[in-house]
Design a protein around this motif. Structure first.
Motif, PDB file in Angstrom:
ATOM      1  N   PHE A   1      -5.935 -19.339  14.031  1.00 49.89           N
ATOM      2  CA  PHE A   1      -6.461 -20.395  14.894  1.00 49.89           C
ATOM      3  C   PHE A   1      -6.868 -19.824  16.252  1.00 49.89           C
ATOM      4  CE2 PHE A   1      -5.788 -23.576  18.196  1.00 49.89           C
ATOM      5  CZ  PHE A   1      -6.660 -24.575  17.779  1.00 49.89           C
TER       6      PHE A   1
ATOM      7  N   LEU B   1     -10.602 -19.746  17.710  1.00 47.54           N
ATOM      8  CA  LEU B   1     -10.796 -20.463  18.972  1.00 47.54           C
ATOM      9  C   LEU B   1     -11.429 -19.538  20.019  1.00 47.54           C
ATOM     10  CD1 LEU B   1     -10.280 -23.083  20.589  1.00 47.54           C
ATOM     11  CD2 LEU B   1      -8.051 -22.109  21.236  1.00 47.54           C
TER      12      LEU B   1
ATOM     13  N   LEU C   1      -5.949 -23.857  26.441  1.00 47.46           N
ATOM     14  CA  LEU C   1      -5.734 -24.069  25.015  1.00 47.46           C
ATOM     15  C   LEU C   1      -4.636 -23.152  24.490  1.00 47.46           C
ATOM     16  CD1 LEU C   1      -9.421 -24.431  23.737  1.00 47.46           C
ATOM     17  CD2 LEU C   1      -7.741 -26.240  24.141  1.00 47.46           C
TER      18      LEU C   1
ATOM     19  N   ALA D   1      -1.290 -24.645  25.673  1.00 47.94           N
ATOM     20  CA  ALA D   1      -0.999 -25.951  25.067  1.00 47.94           C
ATOM     21  C   ALA D   1      -0.764 -25.823  23.564  1.00 47.94           C
ATOM     22  CB  ALA D   1      -2.147 -26.923  25.360  1.00 47.94           C
ATOM     23  N   VAL D   2      -1.741 -25.247  22.864  1.00 48.10           N
ATOM     24  CA  VAL D   2      -1.640 -25.157  21.405  1.00 48.10           C
ATOM     25  C   VAL D   2      -0.578 -24.148  21.001  1.00 48.10           C
ATOM     26  CG1 VAL D   2      -2.908 -24.663  19.284  1.00 48.10           C
ATOM     27  CG2 VAL D   2      -4.062 -25.838  21.177  1.00 48.10           C
TER      28      VAL D   2
ATOM     29  N   TYR E   1       2.787 -25.570  21.404  1.00 53.74           N
ATOM     30  CA  TYR E   1       3.050 -26.528  20.336  1.00 53.74           C
ATOM     31  C   TYR E   1       3.452 -25.807  19.065  1.00 53.74           C
ATOM     32  CZ  TYR E   1       2.133 -30.137  16.848  1.00 53.74           C
ATOM     33  OH  TYR E   1       2.243 -31.015  15.804  1.00 53.74           O
ATOM     34  N   PHE E   2       2.770 -24.709  18.711  1.00 53.47           N
ATOM     35  CA  PHE E   2       3.118 -23.946  17.514  1.00 53.47           C
ATOM     36  C   PHE E   2       4.525 -23.370  17.606  1.00 53.47           C
ATOM     37  CE2 PHE E   2      -1.592 -22.904  16.424  1.00 53.47           C
ATOM     38  CZ  PHE E   2      -1.713 -24.156  15.827  1.00 53.47           C
TER      39      PHE E   2
END
Length: 975
Positions: free
Chosen positions: A255, A259, A354, A357-358, A361-362
């Protein structure tokens, strides 16, 4: 007849030493001469294909590489390939530096693999890449070194530090190497552009602005040097880093990889799109800057006309308008440039948002470990630099391509003379045996005006020809065409049967002498200027092999840059061509040439005002001291005693200032670092010990008050101020303020600043000039005491600051004139200085001192454009340059217009004497006369009127008196 007497079937001339040629090897041609033919023909050109009579010669329009990247690749292919190897070798180490933070965090920091006490993990374990694909199972190359948790942490950290150092060293090496490569190609580019300028047709050179050509070669290509080194290395290195970083991100998390790739592709599309306008603005800025340079150059060259016509404000307005245009261009450029940077930086920081944040989260959801996130963020933080670098590189590529195309635009479209015309000579230069022949010669200028029409004439080397005509007759253009300074429109000019345009410059430049009325010379000494026409033996200037590492590096870089290899020195002078063996004979030749050109006495006068050359023998210095004594003994008999006050160590000299009387010598410092009596410690101590300091201060106060009383109330434009010498209104006001501040204070209470200012005024005081009557006999005696004490102190300290005046010694810091005079001339007496200098000039002739004085005069700097010489001196110098190479044919094109008629007649007589007797001429001469009165001195006279020959015959067949009246009428109408 042919230019040389060889009877061989073929005569070949070709260049072999490619590294030392001014013309690239690819541009050279082999020239041959067939028996029975009178023309040199390039190999591959049939004799029948020679230029037909009446066909205008054309220069060669050689293409310049218009693509900057192709130009760089052409001249640096091996270096670029080596950089490719270096960059590829650096990538695995860069990948390791990205992977190590993950290993440190996941391994010894979090304890993965060290769950059990005393558990060990392998360090530097290495498996063969693609082992599974090759052997079907992992192939272990090295089992590694087993380490515990703490040791593993230290080992990985030190490995990371080593990787940082090695990657940094790679960057250092790559940046240094590409910088050197860029400067080398920039040097080549500048050299090639200048080489092309040297091959411009003369008429093209006369039309271009020197400041614009200078601006292109010096300034406009300068920024290319930084980009040239990055042309291939930067995208390779940065692209390698970016691909390595992206690969690492893909390995951590698909990802993150996609990205980042998406944002990068968006940047690569958007940023160049926004920067297109920047290219247009860059081109406009470059053109505007070049036009500004041209306008400033024109203003400086035409400064006389600007002041004469009161157009200084017009010049300011023009420059202001151009500066305003450049401001608007640059302002828009900055706005767009920083807007693009803002968007680029925002996209980079948005990607960081990103990641945090992402990625966070992961990690919270457990789909990604913290070590991988840290490594990904570390890799990302390094990724914007190569990505941004690639985007910037593409922008620089486009900008520099525009800059390069703009710079070479004029060079690429200008027809240049064929390279074989400037090829180097090999062997003896053939002499001119016959001379010129003009066949149906016509010249039309750019405006369509016919300057010469169907002129046909044969001009033999064995005769002297006077060319006469007014300024509209075209005779000046005929002389320029013979010297190959003006292209013909129809017809042709033959030299010994060979078309003049087919002959190389080594023949025309050495066998034809030319002088006109122009007086521009580059900044040099007289010796360098008169020697230059002989400096065409470049093989003598080759740099020998040397062990000096700096010189070896410079020599190697010169060869790699395709530049001319050789040092300009006196060894370039082709002595053999003019039949001279050593330096003494060359010096005698220079003297003979100067005498013929009427410049010898001018050089002597310049030499008198210069010090002797450092390499002059002591015997010469002793003879000058003898001349000093002889001048001193004959001063009364010559009636010069009232005009000169000789220097005497035991007497005060009223022609000198007080300070000069104290020093009584010359100081070994420049004028900008003048010897300061006020600040000198020895002088101040002597003044205090002798009690003279207070007395000199009082004298200074009297000088200041007297000047204030005499000139203090005068207006700034009062003619009375001319009598004040250095006392300007501002200086008088400054003295008034100092005197007012001092008031009635005792000497000891005066502040040091004001005391020094008043003492400096005393030291500058000259009794014979100011005549204030302030230096009485007692003060003179006191100054003599100070002088003796100062000399004693400086001699005891072995100081070399001052060389004292000694009647028995030559003073190396003074001019030859001052050494012989050994005194000061009373400038108040009209004509006194001229009488004294005339007497000293006669004395150096009597005592056979002209040679060292002449050598000193040759070292006089004439300045840019010969501004340090008068017009007549500059024109005589140009005649000397034409004579110094002992030409076979000499062309004068109104060369002596600035001289008085009698001086002009003398120089013509001297030159005609060199040419030899009628019927036995050693040198042919073609002279465009300033006036027709000297026509009877020549073997033949040709008269031009309205571009055509109207008379060609003996001088006694021409009505010279009528022509002179017509010339006077023309001058009157022009006046």
């Amino acid at each position: 007849m042919p230019l040389s007497g060889e009877n061989s079937r073929w005569q070949c001339r070709f260049d072999v030493d490619v590294s030392n040629m001014l013309v690239p090897a690819s541009d050279r041609q082999l020239f041959v001469r067939e028996a029975g033919q009178e023309a040199l023909v390039p190999v591959g050109h049939r004799t029948s294909e020679r230029r037909r009579p009446g066909k205008s010669p054309r220069g060669a329009r050689e293409s310049l590489e218009k693509n900057l990247l192709k130009y760089v690749w052409k001249h640096s292919r091996p270096q670029q390939l080596w950089m490719f190897i270096v960059v590829v070798c650096s990538m695995p180490l860069y990948f390791m530096s990205l992977d190590l933070p993950k290993r440190i965090v996941n391994g010894p920091v979090q304890g993965n693999g060290f769950e059990q006490p005393g558990q060990l993990q392998p360090y530097l374990q290495f498996d063969l890449p693609f082992g599974d694909w090759i052997a079907g199972h992992p192939v272990r190359v090295f089992d590694g070194i087993s380490l515990d948790r703490q040791s593993m942490l230290l080992a990985l950290c030190f490995t990371f530090l080593a990787m940082v150092f090695i990657n940094g060293w790679f960057k250092l090496y790559i940046n240094t190497y590409k910088g050197r490569m860029g400067e080398r190609i920039l040097r080549r580019m500048r050299y090639e552009l200048f080489d092309r300028v040297l091959r411009y047709p003369i008429q093209r050179v006369r039309r271009v602005k020197p400041s614009e050509i200078t601006s292109v070669i010096k300034d406009e290509v300068e920024p290319l040097g930084e980009f040239i080194g990055d042309a291939f290395t930067a995208p390779l290195f940065l692209g390698g880093q970016a691909i390595t970083g992206l690969t690492f991100l893909f390995l951590q998390n698909y990802f993150f990889g996609f990205l980042t790739l998406g944002i990068v592709l968006f940047q690569a599309w958007l940023v160049p799109l926004l920067r297109r306008r920047l290219l247009v603005l860059g081109r406009q800025r470059q053109r505007a800057a070049r036009a500004l340079a041209g306008r400033i150059g024109e203003s400086v060259q035409g400064m006389d006309d600007i002041h004469l016509n009161d157009t200084t404000n017009l010049a300011r307005a023009r420059i202001s308008g151009m500066l305003g245009q450049i401001f608007l261009i640059r302002f828009e450029l900055y706005q767009r440039k920083f807007s693009v940077k803002f968007i680029n930086n925002f996209l980079i920081q948005f990607l960081a948002f990103l990641f945090y944040a992402v990625g966070g989260y992961f990690v919270i959801n457990g789909s990604m470990d913290i070590g991988a996130l840290v490594a990904s963020i570390a890799a990302y933080k390094d990724l914007p630099t190569p990505i941004k670098g690639l985007i910037d590189w593409d922008q620089l590529r486009l900008m520099n391509q525009v800059r390069y195309g703009q710079a070479i635009e004029d060079f690429a479209t200008t027809e240049v003379d064929p390279p074989e015309r400037q090829r180097l000579a090999e062997g003896d230069i053939p002499k001119i045996s016959d001379g010129f022949a003009a066949e149906n010669l016509s010249i039309i200028d750019d405006s369509g005006t016919t300057l010469l029409e169907s002129v046909a004439s044969v001009l033999s080397r064995g005769e002297t020809v006077a060319l006469i005509g007014d300024t509209r007759s075209g005779v000046d253009r005929f002389a320029e065409a013979l010297a190959r300074l003006l292209p013909r429109s129809r017809g042709r000019i033959l030299l010994d049967g060979t078309d003049l345009d087919d002959l190389p410059e080594y023949l025309t430049g050495r066998r034809i002498g030319y002088a006109d009325s122009s007086t521009f010379f580059p900044d040099a000494t007289i010796l360098e200027t008169v020697s230059e026409p002989l400096m065409n033996q470049p093989e003598a200037g080759h740099q020998p092999d040397t062990e000096d590492p700096v010189r070896k590096l410079a020599l190697a870089e010169t060869r790699r840059s395709g530049n001319f290899v050789g040092e300009v020195s006196s060894r370039w002078i082709d002595r053999d061509r003019i039949g001279i063996a050593g330096d003494e004979e060359l010096q005698a030749h220079f003297r003979s040439v100067m005498e013929s050109a009427g410049l010898f006495e001018d050089v002597l006068q310049l030499g008198l005002r210069r010090p002797l050359k450092e390499n002059e023998s002591d015997a010469v210095r002793e003879r000058i001291v003898e001349a000093r004594k002889r001048f001193s003994s004959e001063i009364d008999a010559g009636g010069l005693a009232p005009l000169v006050e000789l220097l005497d160590p035991e007497h005060y000299n009223k022609q000198l200032s007080v300070g000069e009387n104290i020093i009584f010598g010359t100081t070994k410092v420049t004028e900008d670092e003048a010897f300061s009596l006020v600040a000198n410690r020895e002088v101040r101590e002597i003044l205090q010990s002798t009690g003279a300091e207070k007395r000199l201060f009082e004298v200074g106060m009297d000088i200041a008050q007297t000047n204030i009383e005499l000139f203090g109330d005068l207006a700034d434009d009062s003619p009375m101020l001319e009598q004040a010498g250095a006392m300007t209104p501002d200086r008088i006001a400054e003295l008034a303020a100092i005197v007012k501040e001092i008031g009635d204070k005792d000497f000891e209470r005066v502040v040091v600043k004001n005391r020094d200012a008043i003492l400096a005024l005393t030291f500058d005081y000259i009794e014979r000039e100011s005549r204030f009557g302030l230096i009485d006999d007692d003060l003179q005696d006191a100054i003599l005491v100070i002088r003796r004490n100062l000399h004693q102190r400086l001699e005891e300290s072995e100081s070399s600051l001052v060389q004292f005046f000694d009647p028995e010694d030559y003073n190396d810091l003074q001019s030859i004139l001052d050494n012989i005079l050994f005194g000061r001339i009373d400038t108040r007496r009209a004509g006194g200085q001229d009488r004294v200098i005339t007497a000293i000039t006669e004395l150096i002739f009597k005592m056979d001192l002209t040679e060292p004085v002449f050598r000193a005069g040759l070292e006089f700097a004439i300045g840019t454009g010969a501004r340090n010489l008068s017009d007549s001196q500059a024109q005589k110098l140009k005649v000397a340059r034409a004579l110094v190479k002992k030409p076979d044919i000499l062309i004068f094109n109104r060369a002596l217009v600035a001289l008085e008629p009698e001086s002009r007649k003398t120089v013509l007589d001297n030159v005609l004497k060199i040419s030899g007797q009628p019927g036995k001429r050693q040198m042919g001469m073609l002279c465009v006369l300033v006036d027709a009165a000297n026509a009877d001195k020549f073997d033949r006279v040709i008269r031009f009127e309205r571009g055509q020959i109207t008379f060609d015959g003996k001088p006694d067949q021409l009505n010279v008196d009528k022509i002179m009246l017509e010339e006077e009428d023309e001058r009157g109408s022009q006046g």
